[in-house]
Design a protein around this motif. Sequence first.
Motif, PDB file in Angstrom:
ATOM      1  N   ALA A 187      51.694  41.604  57.750  1.00  0.00           N
ATOM      2  CA  ALA A 187      51.091  40.265  57.775  1.00  0.00           C
ATOM      3  C   ALA A 187      51.184  39.701  59.189  1.00  0.00           C
ATOM      4  O   ALA A 187      52.181  39.882  59.889  1.00  0.00           O
ATOM      5  N   THR A 188      50.118  39.033  59.644  1.00  0.00           N
ATOM      6  CA  THR A 188      50.109  38.416  60.964  1.00  0.00           C
ATOM      7  C   THR A 188      49.502  37.016  60.859  1.00  0.00           C
ATOM      8  O   THR A 188      48.900  36.650  59.848  1.00  0.00           O
ATOM      9  N   ARG A 189      49.667  36.277  61.924  1.00  0.00           N
ATOM     10  CA  ARG A 189      49.138  34.911  61.953  1.00  0.00           C
ATOM     11  C   ARG A 189      48.552  34.622  63.328  1.00  0.00           C
ATOM     12  O   ARG A 189      49.132  34.971  64.357  1.00  0.00           O
TER      13      ARG A 189
ATOM     14  N   LEU B  90      45.660  30.656  60.988  1.00  0.00           N
ATOM     15  CA  LEU B  90      45.003  31.686  60.189  1.00  0.00           C
ATOM     16  C   LEU B  90      46.005  32.763  59.787  1.00  0.00           C
ATOM     17  O   LEU B  90      46.615  33.414  60.634  1.00  0.00           O
ATOM     18  N   HIS B  91      46.169  32.920  58.477  1.00  0.00           N
ATOM     19  CA  HIS B  91      47.070  33.948  57.954  1.00  0.00           C
ATOM     20  C   HIS B  91      46.260  35.210  57.648  1.00  0.00           C
ATOM     21  O   HIS B  91      45.246  35.156  56.946  1.00  0.00           O
ATOM     22  N   ILE B  92      46.713  36.351  58.169  1.00  0.00           N
ATOM     23  CA  ILE B  92      46.041  37.625  57.925  1.00  0.00           C
ATOM     24  C   ILE B  92      46.968  38.491  57.085  1.00  0.00           C
ATOM     25  O   ILE B  92      48.053  38.881  57.533  1.00  0.00           O
ATOM     26  N   ALA B  93      46.545  38.761  55.860  1.00  0.00           N
ATOM     27  CA  ALA B  93      47.380  39.497  54.919  1.00  0.00           C
ATOM     28  C   ALA B  93      47.493  40.962  55.320  1.00  0.00           C
ATOM     29  O   ALA B  93      46.598  41.509  55.973  1.00  0.00           O
TER      30      ALA B  93
ATOM     31  N   MET C 100      37.655  51.137  59.665  1.00  0.00           N
ATOM     32  CA  MET C 100      38.603  50.447  58.794  1.00  0.00           C
ATOM     33  C   MET C 100      38.393  48.936  58.835  1.00  0.00           C
ATOM     34  O   MET C 100      38.393  48.258  57.791  1.00  0.00           O
ATOM     35  N   LEU C 101      38.178  48.384  60.025  1.00  0.00           N
ATOM     36  CA  LEU C 101      37.972  46.943  60.151  1.00  0.00           C
ATOM     37  C   LEU C 101      36.670  46.500  59.491  1.00  0.00           C
ATOM     38  O   LEU C 101      36.598  45.419  58.908  1.00  0.00           O
ATOM     39  N   ARG C 102      35.638  47.352  59.568  1.00  0.00           N
ATOM     40  CA  ARG C 102      34.389  47.024  58.874  1.00  0.00           C
ATOM     41  C   ARG C 102      34.618  47.018  57.351  1.00  0.00           C
ATOM     42  O   ARG C 102      34.117  46.147  56.648  1.00  0.00           O
ATOM     43  N   SER C 103      35.409  47.965  56.878  1.00  0.00           N
ATOM     44  CA  SER C 103      35.752  48.000  55.457  1.00  0.00           C
ATOM     45  C   SER C 103      36.533  46.745  55.072  1.00  0.00           C
ATOM     46  O   SER C 103      36.259  46.099  54.044  1.00  0.00           O
ATOM     47  N   ARG C 104      37.485  46.379  55.901  1.00  0.00           N
ATOM     48  CA  ARG C 104      38.280  45.177  55.628  1.00  0.00           C
ATOM     49  C   ARG C 104      37.402  43.931  55.618  1.00  0.00           C
ATOM     50  O   ARG C 104      37.547  43.057  54.755  1.00  0.00           O
ATOM     51  N   TYR C 105      36.498  43.857  56.567  1.00  0.00           N
ATOM     52  CA  TYR C 105      35.594  42.698  56.648  1.00  0.00           C
ATOM     53  C   TYR C 105      34.780  42.559  55.359  1.00  0.00           C
ATOM     54  O   TYR C 105      34.642  41.453  54.813  1.00  0.00           O
ATOM     55  N   LEU C 106      34.255  43.666  54.842  1.00  0.00           N
ATOM     56  CA  LEU C 106      33.459  43.616  53.614  1.00  0.00           C
ATOM     57  C   LEU C 106      34.300  43.180  52.420  1.00  0.00           C
ATOM     58  O   LEU C 106      33.852  42.377  51.581  1.00  0.00           O
ATOM     59  N   LEU C 107      35.527  43.672  52.334  1.00  0.00           N
ATOM     60  CA  LEU C 107      36.399  43.274  51.232  1.00  0.00           C
ATOM     61  C   LEU C 107      36.753  41.786  51.322  1.00  0.00           C
ATOM     62  O   LEU C 107      36.775  41.077  50.306  1.00  0.00           O
ATOM     63  N   GLU C 108      37.041  41.327  52.535  1.00  0.00           N
ATOM     64  CA  GLU C 108      37.363  39.905  52.706  1.00  0.00           C
ATOM     65  C   GLU C 108      36.167  39.026  52.349  1.00  0.00           C
ATOM     66  O   GLU C 108      36.335  37.955  51.740  1.00  0.00           O
ATOM     67  N   ARG C 109      34.981  39.478  52.695  1.00  0.00           N
ATOM     68  CA  ARG C 109      33.777  38.711  52.339  1.00  0.00           C
ATOM     69  C   ARG C 109      33.600  38.645  50.823  1.00  0.00           C
ATOM     70  O   ARG C 109      33.271  37.594  50.259  1.00  0.00           O
ATOM     71  N   LEU C 110      33.792  39.755  50.139  1.00  0.00           N
ATOM     72  CA  LEU C 110      33.652  39.778  48.681  1.00  0.00           C
ATOM     73  C   LEU C 110      34.685  38.876  48.016  1.00  0.00           C
ATOM     74  O   LEU C 110      34.363  38.082  47.125  1.00  0.00           O
TER      75      LEU C 110
END
Length: 563
Positions: free
Chosen positions: A377-379, A383-386, A518-528
């Motif tokens: 986890a980062t901040r 903004l908290h990033i899980a 991986m970041l593109r995958s993460r971006y899509l999941l966060e959007r959903l």
Amino acid sequence: MTTSSEAIAVTGVRENFKFLILEVTKLLEDTQRVLVDPRPEVIAKIAARDDYVDNLKSMIENKCFRLLTNEELDVGTVDLIRAINTATNNLERIADFGVNIVGQLGYLAELEVLHGFDPDPFFATIFEALRMVEAALFRRDMSKALQICRAELEVDELYAAVFKRIMDDLRHGDTPEDLVTTLFIYRYLERTGDSLLNIGEAAIFATVGEKLKVSEFQALEETLANSEVELDLSEVDFEGIWETRSGSRIGMVHPQKGGRSVVFKEGRTKKVVEEKEALERWEQLEPGLPPRIFGFHDHGPKASLLLEFLRGDTFQRIMLDTDARVCGTAFNMVTKTIERVWTRTLEAVPCRPNFMRQVSSRLPDVFKVHPEFRSPATRIDDLHIAPFEDLLREARGLDAELVAPFRVLIHGDFNTDNLILNLPQRRVHLIDLHRSRPFDYLQDVSVFIVSNYRLNVFDAGPRRRLDAVSKAFFRFAQGFARAHGDASFEARLALGLARSLLTSTRFVMDPEFSASMMLRSRYLLERLLGYRAEVRAKAGLGEGPLTPERWADFHLDESTLVP
């Protein structure tokens, strides 16, 4: 060979190789005598002979390496030299096994236990195989090569009988230490059989020019014999094409005197049978779309297919090597074919693709290749990033909500190199169909798009064509979805893309490129997940699932489809 000096060089290697076989044979003959009567002077001879074997191995190895630096050598001679080197290493290993057997005698309290077993059948089989090694290699005698390989099976059977007796005696005997030492001695004889198998397969390589295990060679021979292709193994050339991650072997079989080439595939029986059934299903649906099956042979744990060789280029190769006009023609051929298949096989049966479950099954392999993806986890300011794994766990709930309203017959591994196009004949073919099944068509759509995305190609022309095809295929699939009332199309595709992007990183070693996937995958999941949270809040749904209609307003930006 192309010059007399090369012929002389190989002759020199052959002379050394003859001496090596002779010395290894003598060493094993002494070993056989020592097992009956371990006289010190014979043991000393074995040690001295082993030193000579090591020297011969070094001499042959050096000569082989010097020969291989000659760029004028023909392919057949290079294959022979490589086979000689492999055989030499295994002969030296056999000599070491003899030395190790003698070394084990020092651990015996009494010879009586050892003498209760008969090593002579082992040595008879080994000596017979050694007598055939030179001819198998230098005369490229396939019959002798196969006999050498079969020696390993004979030695294995002999060892199995000895092993069983020793296990029985260990349960009831009074000398467990001597029994265990005896087992070690016979284990070295069994390993000698393994080295003989390596030598036999090296001789097969020298003959056919491809690294074929004896089981693969026999599978090819039997499949040809049981096929409608009238070819004998002695009348063909074999060219290896690919060995897949799952262990399947794929090769081209070319008739030496002209005629049609065929594709040989051997792999685990379950996978080969699945492919055979899929090919038959697709052939019934649209004749000519998959390759024809000329032969099938089931040989226990493995099976093999003989398939039609399809002339043409992969769609991937067309995108990379042609211009926009040719690429556009090929794309239209592909989409017309796929639309026809989807329409003919559409069933009004809801289908849950479970993209996140697919991610879970492959995640351990992803983290083995890219442990850095396990982000904490980062901040950043407020903004908290899980952690990434927390995000993946939360996204698992999307599987239950994102359900296709129908299913179609999909390819199952719809990479662009599994599409063969014959442009002059305007024919499209599908290959590698063993994962084909009725399923959500977005499985194929997401794999198709990501197979373009993950190509590490950034030259302007090819990259432009790859990206244009990905966007056009998205619009094609989007049109099919609208025509058939698929409200959650874009949301489900986003989840499928997230799955394909992330799981594909296990095949991408470039740290920067894999991180971008991986970041593109993460971006899509966060959007959903963000969209779902927003709709829930507006509609007062609490933690309840969204219906397909509520997912209809989720939209994918085409820019997310390309690097």
